[in-house]
Design a protein around this motif. Structure first.
Motif, PDB file in Angstrom:
ATOM      1  N   ALA A 141     -13.513 -42.213  26.146  1.00 31.18           N
ATOM      2  CA  ALA A 141     -14.446 -41.240  26.714  1.00 31.18           C
ATOM      3  C   ALA A 141     -15.886 -41.537  26.312  1.00 31.18           C
ATOM      4  N   TYR A 142     -16.099 -41.904  25.083  1.00 31.83           N
ATOM      5  CA  TYR A 142     -17.443 -42.120  24.582  1.00 31.83           C
ATOM      6  C   TYR A 142     -18.084 -43.363  25.212  1.00 31.83           C
ATOM      7  N   GLN A 175     -19.166 -43.062  28.857  1.00 29.69           N
ATOM      8  CA  GLN A 175     -20.430 -42.339  29.042  1.00 29.69           C
ATOM      9  C   GLN A 175     -21.648 -43.199  28.728  1.00 29.69           C
ATOM     10  N   ASP A 212     -11.149 -40.204  32.214  1.00 27.59           N
ATOM     11  CA  ASP A 212     -10.855 -40.070  30.785  1.00 27.59           C
ATOM     12  C   ASP A 212     -10.732 -41.398  30.071  1.00 27.59           C
ATOM     13  N   HIS A 213     -10.227 -42.394  30.765  1.00 24.33           N
ATOM     14  CA  HIS A 213      -9.921 -43.641  30.089  1.00 24.33           C
ATOM     15  C   HIS A 213      -9.967 -44.794  31.086  1.00 24.33           C
TER      16      HIS A 213
END
Lengths: 158, 184
Positions: free
Chosen positions: B12-13, B16, B29-30
């Motif tokens: 997730a990080y 972004q 999500d992935h």
């Protein structure tokens, strides 16, 4: 009493689970045996209110919410017992051990069982897993106050 | 010899860092695998704990079509935002053609595969397919722009310097356009 297992989707389970969005933390009950056990899961996704703040640079599911998810699943095992559908369930005491982070994109598998039920007190055990790995384990003491209160000794001075 | 870069296991990080969509409009999500300039594979989990389910619909929660479209898009973005110089850029829809085949309910996981057909001058064309439990659920064809890059390739107009139409500017934009037309 019949103890047949059945499953509940996110709409059906709301009949036995009073929590609502944004605090309904289970998505699917794959198998519930009323008064005995409940299994199911919660899907984790970035699009949930707690991930942007817990934490901005390392999103993971807050431990308190992991416990809440297990407690909500145990509640389904209790409230599916005929005659208890509308009852309120309270938590009295929980002991949790966290072993692994639960992250967005993962499926949080929940397994709960009722160890003993006496006089409106329910001792429950729950295990949360991700990909088969244990994420958290909990011992929960839940009560149905309506039943529990009827067993309390009467006060002497009214 | 050209070496193929393969990005794997973006969480997730990291996602972004590549694209600017944020909660509550982040619908991926992935990313399991992304080959810049070629393809991307990822998934989105659906949970009842999302803002659109209580409203769509109260007695029959299922994923709105636009959310499916956006999830397909956000995986598709990873096919060209992973190219050198594109990381973290903003994108804009130019054209989408989508199709929905299956009801998606809370607890489902949407697996998405996206392919990039062409990427030139800030304009990406391609498609994405979404599946639930291996069953076809939705698909879309896209034309998506990176406005910042596309602007550089716009021909200069007679007014000297190239006028960019921006309807969000309202009156100011209109005045600018009128001046440009008058000058030409």
């Amino acid at each position: 009493m019949e103890n047949k297992a059945f499953s509940l989707d996110s709409l059906e389970l709301q009949k036995y689970q009073p929590n609502r969005y944004p605090f309904l933390l289970i998505d699917y009950v794959t198998e519930v045996i009323p008064g005995v056990s409940a299994k199911g899961y919660k899907n984790l996704t970035n699009n949930e209110w707690f991930f942007p703040v817990h934490f901005p640079d390392d999103p993971n599911m807050p431990g308190a919410l992991q416990l809440e998810a297990l407690a909500q699943m145990a509640t389904v095992a209790i409230l599916t017992v005929p005659g208890l559908e509308d009852k309120v369930v309270h938590g009295l005491k929980h002991t949790v051990r966290f072993r692994r982070e639960v992250r967005p994109g993962e499926r949080f598998d929940l397994e709960t069982e009722i160890v003993s039920s006496k006089r409106g007190l329910f001792q429950c055990k729950g295990i949360g897993r991700v990909n088969g790995e244990i994420a958290c384990e909990a011992e929960m003491l839940l009560s149905v106050p309506d039943i529990f209160k009827s067993f309390l000794p009467k006060r002497s001075n009214g | 010899m050209e070496e193929t870069v393969v990005l794997k296991d973006l969480d997730a990080y990291k996602i972004q860092e590549y694209q600017q969509n944020r909660y509550p409009l982040l619908f991926v999500d992935h990313i399991a695998e992304a080959i810049p300039g070629k393809m991307a594979r990822g998934h989105k989990n659906f949970s009842y704990n999302e803002w659109f389910f209580p409203a769509h619909f109260q007695d029959e929660p299922n994923v709105p079509g636009f959310v499916q479209m956006e999830a397909l898009t956000q995986v598709f973005l990873m096919t060209f935002l992973t190219l050198p110089g594109n990381k973290g850029r903003k994108t804009a829809f130019v054209k989408v053609e989508s199709e929905f085949k299956r009801k998606i309910i809370p607890g489902d996981r949407l697996d998405i595969e996206a392919d990039l057909e062409s990427y030139r001058r800030g304009l990406a064309k391609g498609s994405a397919v979404g599946k639930v439990n291996g069953e076809f659920a939705c698909q879309a064809k896209f034309v998506i722009a990176i406005p910042d890059i596309m602007r550089k390739y716009r021909p200069a107009s007679g007014a000297g310097g190239g006028v960019i139409l921006n309807f969000h500017n309202g009156l100011a934009g209109q005045r600018k356009l009128n001046n440009a037309l008058r000058a030409s």
